[in-house]
Design a protein around this motif. Structure first.
Motif, PDB file in Angstrom:
ATOM      1  N   GLY A 164       0.773  -1.101  -0.116  1.00  0.00           N
ATOM      2  CA  GLY A 164       0.075  -0.110   0.013  1.00  0.00           C
ATOM      3  C   GLY A 164       0.843   1.347   0.016  1.00  0.00           C
ATOM      4  O   GLY A 164       0.184   2.260   0.012  1.00  0.00           O
ATOM      5  N   TYR A 216       0.343   6.347   1.152  1.00  0.00           N
ATOM      6  CA  TYR A 216      -0.138   5.066   1.791  1.00  0.00           C
ATOM      7  C   TYR A 216      -1.777   4.997   1.318  1.00  0.00           C
ATOM      8  O   TYR A 216      -2.319   5.954   1.740  1.00  0.00           O
ATOM      9  N   THR A 217      -1.934   3.943   0.718  1.00  0.00           N
ATOM     10  CA  THR A 217      -3.288   3.655   0.170  1.00  0.00           C
ATOM     11  C   THR A 217      -3.814   2.517   1.003  1.00  0.00           C
ATOM     12  O   THR A 217      -3.488   1.453   1.260  1.00  0.00           O
ATOM     13  N   LEU A 218      -4.886   2.962   1.712  1.00  0.00           N
ATOM     14  CA  LEU A 218      -5.626   2.171   2.726  1.00  0.00           C
ATOM     15  C   LEU A 218      -5.771   0.614   2.140  1.00  0.00           C
ATOM     16  O   LEU A 218      -6.491   0.964   0.998  1.00  0.00           O
ATOM     17  N   ILE A 233     -10.452  -2.766   4.409  1.00  0.00           N
ATOM     18  CA  ILE A 233     -10.799  -1.920   5.194  1.00  0.00           C
ATOM     19  C   ILE A 233     -11.908  -0.800   5.151  1.00  0.00           C
ATOM     20  O   ILE A 233     -12.822  -0.107   5.846  1.00  0.00           O
ATOM     21  N   LEU A 234     -11.845  -0.443   3.578  1.00  0.00           N
ATOM     22  CA  LEU A 234     -12.724   0.806   3.039  1.00  0.00           C
ATOM     23  C   LEU A 234     -14.211   0.125   2.731  1.00  0.00           C
ATOM     24  O   LEU A 234     -14.936   0.960   2.367  1.00  0.00           O
ATOM     25  N   ARG A 290     -11.279   3.993  -2.684  1.00  0.00           N
ATOM     26  CA  ARG A 290      -9.972   4.165  -2.540  1.00  0.00           C
ATOM     27  C   ARG A 290      -9.717   5.563  -1.585  1.00  0.00           C
ATOM     28  O   ARG A 290     -10.076   6.548  -1.846  1.00  0.00           O
ATOM     29  N   ARG A 337      -6.254   7.425  -0.192  1.00  0.00           N
ATOM     30  CA  ARG A 337      -4.686   7.471   0.023  1.00  0.00           C
ATOM     31  C   ARG A 337      -4.628   8.888   0.870  1.00  0.00           C
ATOM     32  O   ARG A 337      -5.064   9.975   0.464  1.00  0.00           O
TER      33      ARG A 337
END
Length: 1021
Positions: free
Chosen positions: A876, A955-957, A961-962, A969, A971
């Motif tokens: 990520g 950082y892209t979660l 989680i999303l 998305r 970030r």
């Protein structure tokens, strides 16, 4: 039909052996085989498992219609409107994901039951489609020199202007900010400075011409193509001489609606380590120089430290996009706000933008659409690029013994107050300090900042509507009407103040400048494509008409009823005695015919010819029309049968020649006589009689400024598309430059604009890229470098042309055999070790030093420009590094006031000066007024630099989680922008730009570019 074919068993379960004659055994046998096959199928199905997941693009948006199949079988499905899918597969199966424009992916199922896939744009397939004049073309078929910058190259660069986002991204393009102040523009030079006047390129935004792209938020840009050679820009004829930048904004895509939001917030600060002399150094310098006695008073003010502050900046961008198979749309809005590191909110820039792009396929043969943007900006500005009145300049010059503010009211201030003078106070009611030793215009920079009440408000509409008809296969006809409308007011007022006898304002006044720029453009063009066997032809023909109008109005009134923004209007004055009004009006038209023929054979041999005829009314009647032509060719060697070089995927040679014109340096009416009244002449009775005279001489032979360019280059791709390399050699000559002519003063009139000379630019462009996405750690490296040799190769005037004047000294010049607007002054040969004086070179060898010995001492143009980017991704996390720089350009330090002996100096002049104990010095003995010091190469510094434009970590979660939040998305990132600069330049900033074309590289106390710490969030829904 055979009886066996009536059964619905799988084909591989049917017996194909010799048919028995006994029919009584056939039916039971076939029935048994069917049962066994069905059992096998059921067993096999029981070993399969359900695989589900979501397919997204690199921005996190779900991709509908992606093909998902089991490798080696016909089993498959497609993703739904949100990118979700389900398929049955075994642990041994390989699932293949494919979608047009994206790189196909293969994933082994193994023990996984959920597979979320991010589809990456095909690095080769997507990049091979580039925008060209009046169309698009596969990059493999392009024969000109075109560099392309995609949205992903600029989306994370937190700049206010789209042109600044290009800096360092492509070879052969120089982006020099006119200032580091918020909202400042930039000088863009494609392959050098072509002209002694305006050399900015032509901007085309979604097909509409415009002179400014400040209204475009970089987040709305899909791609930017830079047409660098004459052949690629020739289709724009008269306005392509300085190169063309094509901007294509983003559009919606069919499928689910998408929402994106980007937020950035940052802090800006000065990153310069320049120092000026402190109090003790200042005292010693003035004593050694003989200026006079300086008495220390306990004050030691660092004025640079006082004027610089930490300033906030922020950006918000929101967009909605989507559509159906018939109609797509994109609607976006943004806000950008930036305070200044000098002046704070007195140097603030704010911009609001809105965009609406809609495209609709009404019929199979008819497409209509529009691309429109609106921007509203407010720019507060302070004085800069001025050695007589600028906050940064004053901070460099004011003596350190002056206090910022006084505690109480000193007698000196009281005496001035008693004399009716106005001494400014800060927000706490303290009087600003007055200069202790420095005389003249130089004043307390903090007090000066309090006098600025300048505000530019601009509203701009840019866009077009179009219709495209395809009556039959191969033929496309487009008609579009565009508008570029700008309305701007520059409003300012001045309070009453007193700094010194030379720097004061005894009466309030208000100024308003109202400007309106308006261009309409109507273009009609048709393109026809036809293939005959292995031969492919495309013919383009078109016509355009345009009109430009620019009225302007100026108003001045004084004095105001009362000080304050609410009273600063033309009608709020107590007298009409000082009212002044003025204005002007410009109106020009142009019509054009243009055509292009493109041919390719087997995608191996390519040829393109273009022709354009422009007729513009800015030229005299007999020379209004001009024809510009170009030809280019390409040979894809890698398509030849004999080409067999392992590892090289693609190799193409290119060559082009063409001509482009320019009308940007001519106001018009050069062939018409205009008379001014007010002249007087003596009559027979010695009484003067009223008369009229010609304002300036005419030039009916004036013709177009033309740029001719030769380009030879090649493109290479290797290692399965991972490595790319391109190189170009260019030789560009701008002929018949437009500038004011010269002649004997006895004519008594101003001389008209004439075609007087040529300028040549030549050099090489290199672009190198490598990307590797084969593993979980993905990275890419892109490098670009260009060289430049600039020279005035012809000048048909009586003497060299003067450029920028610095305190009565003509510093920059336009002269044959030298770079355009080079620095002229005294050349030195070290320091006399016996007395510390400057050793001046006797250039003309006449035995004495005089003005005639002034010569070439510096070149503001860089010999080399370069840029580099490194991007990496791991899980990520992502990392971006971007640097940019120049080599070989000079900067003239022009902030010194040799006419004011007590003005302060930089610390390096003190540290490096000659003294009786330091006779091997690089700087002369303390001196405040010598022309041999302040008009010599001692004021020229190497302006080469390398600036790390960006270090960003993001950082892209994780998507799991999303999922429950409804966010596709998310970030987050932190970035250091313009934070580190490596240079030998001893001033505030090596990027010494100016809005004046003849003043590039002259540092009058420039507003430096701020370093930034930025935090950001990107969300896609």
């Amino acid at each position: 039909m055979k009886k066996s074919e009536n059964f619905n068993a799988p084909s591989h379960c049917l017996q194909t052996g010799k048919q028995k004659k006994s029919n009584w055994l056939l039916k039971p046998t076939m029935l048994l085989l069917m049962v066994l096959c069905n059992v096998a199928i059921i067993f096999g199905q029981n070993s399969n498992k359900e695989i589900s997941g979501k397919i997204s693009d690199s921005s996190g948006f779900g991709l509908p219609g992606v093909n998902i199949s089991l490798k080696g079988t016909t089993t498959g499905t497609v993703s739904d409107i949100d990118g979700n899918y389900t398929i049955f597969a075994s642990a041994e199966d390989v699932i293949v994901y494919s979608f047009i424009g994206y790189t196909s992916q293969e994933i082994l199922v193994a023990d996984q039951v959920q597979l979320n896939v991010i589809m990456l744009e095909d690095a080769i397939g997507m990049d091979e489609v580039v925008v060209v004049g009046y169309g698009v073309k596969k990059k493999s078929l392009v024969t000109g020199s075109i560099s392309s910058i995609k949205s992903e190259d600029i989306q994370n660069v937190p700049v206010s202007r789209a042109d600044q986002a290009i800096q360092g991204k492509t070879a052969g393009v120089s982006i020099l900010s006119t200032s580091g102040s918020p909202g400042a523009g930039a000088k863009i030079r494609i392959r050098g400075v072509n002209s002694n006047g305006n050399s900015n390129p032509l901007f085309i935004v979604d097909g509409m011409k415009t002179g400014d792209i400040n209204n475009i938020d970089p987040a709305d840009i899909a791609s930017m193509e830079v047409l660098k050679d004459a052949a690629s820009a020739a289709i724009y004829g008269t306005e392509g001489a300085n190169g063309v930048i094509l901007i294509t904004t983003k559009t919606g895509k069919a499928g689910s609606s998408k929402i994106s939001y980007d937020f950035q917030y940052g802090f800006q600060s000065s990153r310069s380590d320049m120092e000026v002399m402190n109090a003790s150094e200042y005292q010693q310098w003035m004593q050694e120089s003989g200026a006079g006695t300086v008495t220390l008073n306990g004050t030691d003010t660092d004025w640079l430290d006082e004027i610089f502050e930490v300033a906030p900046m922020q950006k918000h961008h929101l967009s909605f996009s989507g559509g159906s198979e018939k109609t797509t749309y994109l609607i976006s809005g943004s806000y950008y706000g930036q305070d200044g590191i000098v002046g704070g909110d007195k140097a603030k820039y704010e911009r609001f933008t809105a965009r609406a792009n809609v495209k609709s396929q009404l019929k199979d043969w008819l497409e209509v659409g529009n691309n429109f943007s609106f921007s509203h900006s407010k720019q507060k500005y302070i004085g800069e690029d001025d050695e007589y009145r600028g906050a940064v300049n004053f901070a460099l010059l004011l003596d350190p013994l002056t206090q910022t503010t006084y505690d109480g009211t000193p007698q000196r201030v009281q005496d001035l107050l008693d004399g009716g003078n106005t001494i400014l106070q800060n927000s706490n009611g303290k009087y600003y300090g007055l200069p202790e030793y420095v005389t003249g215009e130089t004043a307390n920079p903090l007090a000066l900042l309090d006098t600025y009440r300048n505000n530019i408000v601009q509203d701009k509409i840019l866009g077009n509507v179009y219709a495209t008809i395809k009556p039959f296969k191969g033929l496309t006809f487009t008609s579009r009407a565009g508008l570029d409308l700008t309305y701007q007011t520059d409003h300012s007022w001045a309070p009453v103040y007193y700094f010194s006898a030379e720097s004061q304002n005894s009466e309030t006044y208000v100024d308003d400048n109202i400007n309106k720029w308006y261009t309409w453009l109507w273009e009609n063009f048709a393109s026809y494509n036809k293939t005959f066997g292995d031969h492919d032809f495309t013919v383009l023909a078109g016509y355009s008409a345009e009109e430009y109008q620019a009225p302007d109005y100026t108003m001045h009134s004084a004095p105001l009823i009362k000080e304050g923004d609410q009273y600063a209007y033309q009608g709020y004055t107590t007298s009409n005695e000082f009212d002044r009004t003025g204005g002007g009006y410009v109106n020009h038209t142009m019509t054009s015919f243009f055509g292009r023929l493109s041919y390719n054979y087997l995608n191996r041999y390519m040829l393109e010819v273009s022709l354009r005829r422009d007729a513009a009314d800015v030229f005299p009647v007999d020379n209004q029309a001009a024809v510009f032509s170009a030809v280019s060719a390409g040979w894809t060697i890698s398509e030849e049968d004999f080409f067999d070089f392992q590892g090289i995927d693609y190799l193409k040679l290119r060559a082009s020649w063409g001509e482009n014109g320019s009308r940007s340096n001519i106001p018009g009416n050069e062939g018409q006589e205009f008379y001014v009244f007010g002249a007087q002449y003596p009559g027979a009775d010695d009484v003067y009689q009223p008369g009229a005279e010609i304002d300036k001489l005419i030039n009916p032979d004036l013709k177009w400024e033309t740029t001719e360019q030769l380009d030879i280059g090649f493109d290479l791709r290797a290692l399965s598309g991972k490595l790319s390399f391109a190189m170009d050699y260019y030789n560009k000559t701008t002929k018949d430059l437009l500038t004011t002519g010269s002649g004997p003063l006895s004519t008594g009139n101003d001389f008209p604009i004439m075609n007087v000379g040529d300028v040549t630019n030549k050099g090489f462009d290199f672009e190198l890229g490598y990307n590797n996405r084969d593993h979980e750690f993905k990275y890419s490296v892109n490098l670009n470098l260009s060289t430049l040799d600039n020279e005035v190769t012809r000048l048909d005037v009586d003497s060299p042309v003067k450029g920028d004047n610095l305190r009565g000294h003509d510093l920059t010049w336009f002269e044959e055999g030298l770079p355009i607007w080079y620095f002229k002054g005294y050349k030195t040969n070290g320091i006399d070790p016996t007395n510390g004086d400057v050793i001046v070179v006797d250039v003309n060898k006449d035995g004495e030093i005089s003005d005639a010995d002034q010569t070439y001492i510096g070149d503001p143009h860089a010999d080399i420009l370069y840029g580099a980017t490194f991007n990496a991704q791991y899980k990520g996390f992502d990392f971006n590094l971007f640097l940019q720089g120049s080599q070989g350009n000079d900067v003239f330090m022009g902030w010194f006031r040799s006419d004011r002996p007590f003005s302060n100096k930089p610390k390096f002049m003190f540290d490096d000066r000659w003294t009786p104990s330091n006779t091997n010095a690089s700087r002369p003995a303390a001196n405040n007024s010598s022309d041999y010091v302040y008009r010599s190469d001692l004021m020229v510094s190497d302006g080469s630099y390398m600036r790390i434009k960006q270090i960003q970590v993001g950082y892209t979660l994780p998507s799991d989680i999303l999922q429950k939040t409804g966010i596709d998305r998310a970030r987050v990132f932190v970035s250091l922008d313009d934070f580190f600069t490596f240079t030998d330049y001893e001033g505030l900033d090596p990027e010494a730009g100016s809005s004046n074309n003849a003043r590039q590289g002259v540092d009058r106390g420039l507003y430096p570019i701020a370093g930034k710490v930025i935090f950001g969030v990107s969300l896609n829904f």
